[in-house]
Scaffold this active site. Structure first.
Site, PDB file in Angstrom:
ATOM      1  N   LYS A  10       0.843  -1.212   0.000  1.00 45.58           N
ATOM      2  CA  LYS A  10       0.000   0.000   0.000  1.00 45.58           C
ATOM      3  C   LYS A  10       0.867   1.247   0.000  1.00 45.58           C
ATOM      4  CE  LYS A  10       0.879   1.244   4.476  1.00 45.58           C
ATOM      5  NZ  LYS A  10       1.664   2.403   4.892  1.00 45.58           N
ATOM      6  N   PRO A  95       9.048  -4.182  -0.230  1.00 42.82           N
ATOM      7  CA  PRO A  95      10.221  -3.783   0.574  1.00 42.82           C
ATOM      8  C   PRO A  95       9.985  -4.012   2.075  1.00 42.82           C
ATOM      9  CG  PRO A  95       9.658  -2.066  -1.028  1.00 42.82           C
ATOM     10  CD  PRO A  95       8.575  -3.100  -1.107  1.00 42.82           C
ATOM     11  N   GLY A  98       9.659  -0.712   5.032  1.00 39.20           N
ATOM     12  CA  GLY A  98       9.711   0.375   4.066  1.00 39.20           C
ATOM     13  C   GLY A  98       8.548   1.337   4.102  1.00 39.20           C
ATOM     14  N   GLY A  99       7.513   1.075   4.911  1.00 42.44           N
ATOM     15  CA  GLY A  99       6.341   1.950   4.910  1.00 42.44           C
ATOM     16  C   GLY A  99       5.324   1.552   3.858  1.00 42.44           C
ATOM     17  N   ALA A 101       3.629  -1.551   4.174  1.00 40.56           N
ATOM     18  CA  ALA A 101       2.802  -2.592   4.820  1.00 40.56           C
ATOM     19  C   ALA A 101       3.171  -4.008   4.395  1.00 40.56           C
ATOM     20  CB  ALA A 101       1.304  -2.321   4.598  1.00 40.56           C
ATOM     21  N   GLY A 102       4.440  -4.261   4.183  1.00 46.21           N
ATOM     22  CA  GLY A 102       4.881  -5.614   3.798  1.00 46.21           C
ATOM     23  C   GLY A 102       4.629  -6.630   4.899  1.00 46.21           C
ATOM     24  N   GLY A 103       4.952  -6.293   6.134  1.00 45.85           N
ATOM     25  CA  GLY A 103       4.698  -7.205   7.256  1.00 45.85           C
ATOM     26  C   GLY A 103       3.205  -7.428   7.443  1.00 45.85           C
ATOM     27  N   SER A 104       2.434  -6.359   7.303  1.00 46.69           N
ATOM     28  CA  SER A 104       0.976  -6.462   7.435  1.00 46.69           C
ATOM     29  C   SER A 104       0.407  -7.351   6.333  1.00 46.69           C
ATOM     30  CB  SER A 104       0.330  -5.075   7.341  1.00 46.69           C
ATOM     31  OG  SER A 104       0.815  -4.235   8.362  1.00 46.69           O
ATOM     32  N   ALA A 105       0.959  -7.225   5.130  1.00 50.23           N
ATOM     33  CA  ALA A 105       0.510  -8.063   4.005  1.00 50.23           C
ATOM     34  C   ALA A 105       0.704  -9.536   4.358  1.00 50.23           C
ATOM     35  CB  ALA A 105       1.289  -7.709   2.736  1.00 50.23           C
ATOM     36  N   ASP A 137      -2.402  -1.681  10.200  1.00 50.75           N
ATOM     37  CA  ASP A 137      -2.514  -1.700   8.739  1.00 50.75           C
ATOM     38  C   ASP A 137      -2.981  -3.051   8.189  1.00 50.75           C
ATOM     39  OD1 ASP A 137      -1.597   0.888   8.674  1.00 50.75           O
ATOM     40  OD2 ASP A 137       0.411   0.383   7.937  1.00 50.75           O
TER      41      ASP A 137
HETATM   42  O1  C5P Z   1      -0.402  -1.194  14.826  1.00 49.85           O
HETATM   43  P1  C5P Z   1       1.034  -1.436  14.548  1.00 49.85           P
HETATM   44  O2  C5P Z   1       1.595  -2.588  15.352  1.00 49.85           O
HETATM   45  O3  C5P Z   1       1.358  -1.589  13.092  1.00 49.85           O
HETATM   46  O4  C5P Z   1       1.800  -0.137  15.027  1.00 49.85           O
HETATM   47  C1  C5P Z   1       3.191  -0.101  15.145  1.00 49.85           C
HETATM   48  C2  C5P Z   1       3.565   1.100  15.966  1.00 49.85           C
HETATM   49  O5  C5P Z   1       3.305   2.301  15.243  1.00 49.85           O
HETATM   50  C3  C5P Z   1       2.813   1.260  17.264  1.00 49.85           C
HETATM   51  O6  C5P Z   1       3.431   0.537  18.305  1.00 49.85           O
HETATM   52  C4  C5P Z   1       2.877   2.752  17.508  1.00 49.85           C
HETATM   53  O7  C5P Z   1       4.151   3.117  18.017  1.00 49.85           O
HETATM   54  C5  C5P Z   1       2.805   3.307  16.095  1.00 49.85           C
HETATM   55  N1  C5P Z   1       1.430   3.672  15.693  1.00 49.85           N
HETATM   56  C6  C5P Z   1       0.828   4.775  16.260  1.00 49.85           C
HETATM   57  N2  C5P Z   1      -0.444   5.120  15.882  1.00 49.85           N
HETATM   58  C7  C5P Z   1      -1.097   4.399  14.957  1.00 49.85           C
HETATM   59  C8  C5P Z   1      -0.499   3.279  14.345  1.00 49.85           C
HETATM   60  C9  C5P Z   1       0.777   2.934  14.737  1.00 49.85           C
HETATM   61  O8  C5P Z   1       1.423   5.454  17.108  1.00 49.85           O
HETATM   62  N3  C5P Z   1      -2.331   4.768  14.604  1.00 49.85           N
END
Ligand code: C5P
Length: 300
Positions: A10, A95, A98-99, A101-105, A137
């Site tokens: 994404k 990547p 990388g921002g 969402a590869g891990g989320s995918a 994500d």
């Molecule tokens: O939800 P996820 O585990 O992907 O989030 C990773 C980290 O990103 C969280 O531990 C938090 O530090 C930050 N985060 C946040 N606010 C969000 C999503 C993520 O601060 N809405």
């Protein structure tokens, strides 16, 4: 018997970030667009839960139970009173760190793959609930297309998109930790009033019309100053893409991957070539969106 699921990356065309909440998360108005760069997660029965990974960034992927794919298998198995003993194989093209969402995918892919392999028959609502437990994500990786995410980004509303958007993505030499970028956001925000995050009407209209010029004028990423503060070299990559004719350039999510919007596929190819020649980034890829969410591609 094995099941393979394909899951898209994404880009956030808008990432509006509110003040830190008591639980440490930030309220977001997060406009996700899935793009055609994919990981494939294959699941097969095994003696015990294990994860393997192939692809250019495979060395940077954790293969233990912290991997979101493993956590997804465990979460679904626990809810359905069975063992999570499967081999999860990730063919990684998105990547790492990388921002995009590869891990989320991989979490969403493993969840759908295990549900199919085990015949769990979990409802869409249950799958989305597990996704939200796994990460902010992950629900979007399951649904794909385009969506507005509020709350932590996990409460989704699907968005209509009236055309195809053509993108170029440039990786950086190293990854960035999302929590570190949010911490830097908080540090930069100290002493300032942070407004409530709201989706931009102009941006939603641009998506609805499929209009790349209007989208370019409306994209925004509130995390970008924090990402650039931690990774100042990215400014050179952003400038190189704009010089090469990108309609706009921005950091993808928390970065450090940079994203460049092109008017059409030919322009995307020209921008990609210029970025490769610029020596300001790692690998460069083109991809268009919206792309479909997690999809079972083989089950036999
Ligand atoms: O939800 P996820 O585990 O992907 O989030 C990773 C980290 O990103 C969280 O531990 C938090 O530090 C930050 N985060 C946040 N606010 C969000 C999503 C993520 O601060 N809405």
């Amino acid at each position: 018997m094995s099941v393979t699921v394909r899951v898209p990356a994404k880009v956030n065309v808008q990432l509006a970030v509110g003040a830190a909440r008591p639980d440490g998360f930030h309220d977001l108005a997060n406009v996700f667009l899935a793009v055609g760069l994919y990981d494939e997660v294959t699941v097969a029965p095994a003696q015990e839960l294990r994860v393997t990974c192939e692809g250019p960034d495979a060395a940077h992927v954790p293969l233990d139970r912290t991997n979101l794919a493993a956590r997804a298998a465990i979460a679904l198995a626990e809810r359905h009173g069975r063992s999570p003993d499967v081999h999860l194989h990730i063919a990684k093209d998105i990547p790492v760190a990388g921002g995009m969402a590869g891990g989320s995918a991989d979490g969403a892919g493993a969840l759908l793959a295990c549900d199919t392999l085990w015949g769990t028959g979990a409802s869409r609502e249950e799958l989305l609930e597990i996704c939200a437990e796994l990460g902010s994500d992950v629900p979007f990786s399951l649904v794909g297309g385009a969506a507005l995410g509020v709350g932590r980004g996990e409460q989704l509303t699907a968005l209509e998109v009236g055309g195809t958007f053509h993108w170029v993505f440039a990786t950086a030499g190293r990854g960035l930790s999302t929590p570190a970028v949010f911490r830097e956001f908080d540090r930069l925000a100290e002493g300032r009033d942070i407004p409530e995050p709201v989706a931009s009407r102009a941006l939603l209209d641009a998506l609805g019309k499929g209009d790349p010029d209007a989208l370019a004028a409306a994209v925004s990423n509130d995390l970008q100053p924090a990402t650039l503060s931690l990774f100042p070299e990215l400014a050179r990559t952003l400038a190189a893409g704009e010089e090469a004719g990108a309609l706009t350039s921005l950091v993808s999510g928390s970065g450090p991957t940079t994203a460049f919007l092109a008017r059409d596929p030919d322009a995307a190819e020209r921008i990609a070539q210029a970025l490769r020649a610029s020596g300001t980034c790692g690998s460069v890829r083109t991809a268009s969106g919206p792309a479909p969410g997690a999809t079972v591609v083989t089950a036999f």
